[in-house]
Write an enzyme that holds these catalytic residues in place. Structure first.
Site, PDB file in Angstrom:
ATOM      1  CE  LYS A   1     -47.855  -3.109  22.740  1.00  0.00           C
ATOM      2  NZ  LYS A   1     -49.025  -3.698  23.611  1.00  0.00           N
TER       3      LYS A   1
ATOM      4  NE  ARG B   1     -46.644  -1.182  30.069  1.00  0.00           N
ATOM      5  CZ  ARG B   1     -45.137  -1.252  29.746  1.00  0.00           C
ATOM      6  NH1 ARG B   1     -44.430  -1.101  30.627  1.00  0.00           N
ATOM      7  NH2 ARG B   1     -45.088  -1.965  28.570  1.00  0.00           N
TER       8      ARG B   1
ATOM      9  CE  LYS C   1     -46.103  -5.368  29.208  1.00  0.00           C
ATOM     10  NZ  LYS C   1     -47.544  -5.418  28.807  1.00  0.00           N
TER      11      LYS C   1
ATOM     12  CD  GLU D   1     -43.143  -8.424  14.398  1.00  0.00           C
ATOM     13  OE1 GLU D   1     -44.167  -8.985  14.198  1.00  0.00           O
ATOM     14  OE2 GLU D   1     -42.275  -8.617  15.276  1.00  0.00           O
TER      15      GLU D   1
ATOM     16  CE  LYS E   1     -49.910   0.405  22.527  1.00  0.00           C
ATOM     17  NZ  LYS E   1     -50.553  -0.608  23.120  1.00  0.00           N
TER      18      LYS E   1
ATOM     19  CB  SER F   1     -51.671   6.048  27.903  1.00  0.00           C
ATOM     20  OG  SER F   1     -50.407   5.237  28.053  1.00  0.00           O
TER      21      SER F   1
ATOM     22  CE1 TYR G   1     -56.702   5.429  25.848  1.00  0.00           C
ATOM     23  CE2 TYR G   1     -54.579   6.212  24.912  1.00  0.00           C
ATOM     24  CZ  TYR G   1     -55.429   5.046  25.642  1.00  0.00           C
ATOM     25  OH  TYR G   1     -54.820   3.895  25.951  1.00  0.00           O
TER      26      TYR G   1
HETATM   27  C1  PBG Z   1     -50.831  -4.412  26.428  1.00  0.00           C
HETATM   28  C2  PBG Z   1     -51.115  -3.188  25.818  1.00  0.00           C
HETATM   29  C3  PBG Z   1     -50.626  -1.855  26.166  1.00  0.00           C
HETATM   30  C4  PBG Z   1     -51.207  -0.756  25.306  1.00  0.00           C
HETATM   31  C5  PBG Z   1     -52.089  -1.444  24.686  1.00  0.00           C
HETATM   32  N1  PBG Z   1     -52.230  -2.864  25.032  1.00  0.00           N
HETATM   33  C6  PBG Z   1     -49.551  -1.603  27.142  1.00  0.00           C
HETATM   34  C7  PBG Z   1     -48.316  -2.710  26.976  1.00  0.00           C
HETATM   35  O1  PBG Z   1     -47.692  -2.976  26.064  1.00  0.00           O
HETATM   36  O2  PBG Z   1     -47.363  -2.476  27.918  1.00  0.00           O
HETATM   37  C8  PBG Z   1     -50.585   0.673  25.754  1.00  0.00           C
HETATM   38  C9  PBG Z   1     -51.788   1.601  25.140  1.00  0.00           C
HETATM   39  C10 PBG Z   1     -51.275   2.916  25.608  1.00  0.00           C
HETATM   40  O3  PBG Z   1     -50.335   3.276  26.353  1.00  0.00           O
HETATM   41  O4  PBG Z   1     -52.294   3.926  25.523  1.00  0.00           O
HETATM   42  N2  PBG Z   1     -51.262  -5.798  25.794  1.00  0.00           N
END
Ligand code: PBG
Length: 327
Positions: free
Chosen positions: A198, A208, A220, A236, A251, A277, A316
């Site tokens: 990720k 968010r 992050k 990982e 991701k 998203s 989505y």
């Molecule tokens: C948070 C989490 C995030 C997403 C899924 N779980 C956002 C982040 O890490 O800040 C993002 C999903 C998306 O953007 O569709 N643990």
């Protein structure tokens, strides 16, 4: 060597039927995981501003939604909850509440559609007063104390009936921590879908907004991966496999197909991808402007994930794609 004109690439492209016969990948509703956003309250179906046509649901309406999804052949949901501000704190205490929104959502779905595979997000950010995925001490995200909370959170989801817990936090050792606690509590069949690779991505912006979970300070980058890195994804993956993950996830999806392909060539566990998203928002915006055709671009992107090696796609677009594929 195959030489022209004995060999012509175009021969097998000359009709739709031929193309279908030689297609290397195809999509079906079985491929999709539907992310769902849940809020407290009743009769709520509110559109997320940066995600047109995507909604947050209260539990009563979510029930109908989940039944509809099941009837379309969709077999998995991934749950995210929006936590009221007054229940957020640094340690994510509300995440362990047996009557919390997540726990009630799991129970409701398992009662309404028992066969639906219920996956849950395991991370502190929606519960954190700092909007971070871990506990904050002196402006740092502390790893090991966070893992302890995550393991209890996963246990709480399993007790509520979750089939798969999905840690999305990127703390080191969290898969081991979760696996140990699940085994100790006899949840031998609760699977772990680990967000293995990720990345610290700007594509998460609209998500968010959906959960009001943007980090209150900093970013992050001390826990999520650097977008510059590819080989690190193998490290990982190796640790997740050793620690007891059942499914590995990459991701975001769209800009990270090389990572998916790398893991496909070098690991044996099922692979998932999360079409995040930001990618959804980009397509919706272009479609709104009349610049892209929604259905064709959607299917092309989803197929790209299959081609790169994903068996599961969190997206989505799941319902729209299922509608199209069911026609
Ligand atoms: C948070 C989490 C995030 C997403 C899924 N779980 C956002 C982040 O890490 O800040 C993002 C999903 C998306 O953007 O569709 N643990």
């Amino acid at each position: 060597m195959m030489k022209f004109p004995e060999f012509r690439n175009r021969r097998l492209r000359s009709s739709a039927a031929l193309r279908a016969l030689v297609a290397e990948n195809y999509l079906s509703p079985n491929d999709f995981i539907v992310p769902l956003f849940v809020v407290e309250g009743q009769h709520i179906k509110e559109e997320i501003p940066s995600m047109p046509n995507y909604y947050r649901f209260s539990l009563d309406l979510l029930e109908l939604e989940v039944k509809r999804l099941w009837d379309k052949g969709l077999k998995a949901v991934l749950l995210f909850v929006k936590v009221p501000d007054d229940r957020k704190d640094n340690r994510g205490t509300e995440a362990l509440n047996p009557d919390g929104l997540m726990q009630r959502s799991i129970q409701m779905i398992k009662a309404a559609v028992p066969e639906m595979v219920v996956m849950t997000d395991v991370a502190l950010d929606p519960y954190s007063s700092f909007g971070h995925d871990g506990i904050v001490e002196m402006n740092r995200i502390v790893n090991d104390p966070t893992v302890e909370v995550l393991a209890q959170m996963a246990l709480s989801h399993a007790q509520a009936g979750a089939d798969i817990v999905a840690p999305s936090d990127m703390m080191d050792g969290r898969v081991r921590g979760i696996r140990q606690v699940l085994e100790q509590n006899q949840f031998h069949d609760t699977a772990i879908l680990s967000y293995t690779a990720k990345y610290a991505s700007a594509f998460y912006g609209p998500f968010r907004d959906a959960l009001d979970s943007a980090p209150g300070f900093g970013d992050k980058k001390t826990y999520q991966m650097d977008p510059a890195n590819q080989r690190e994804a193998l490290l990982e993956a190796q640790t997740d496999i050793e620690e007891g993950a059942d499914i590995l996830m990459v991701k975001p999806g769209a800009a990270y197909l090389d990572i998916l392909s790398l893991l496909h060539q070098n690991t044996q566990l099922p692979l998932a991808v999360y079409q995040v998203s930001g990618t959804y928002a980009m397509l919706q915006a272009a479609v709104e402007k009349g610049w892209l055709d929604y259905n064709s671009v959607m299917i092309e992107q989803l197929l790209a994930f299959k081609r790169a090696g994903a068996q599961l796609i969190a997206t989505y677009h799941a319902e729209n794609a299922a509608d199209l594929l069911n026609q």
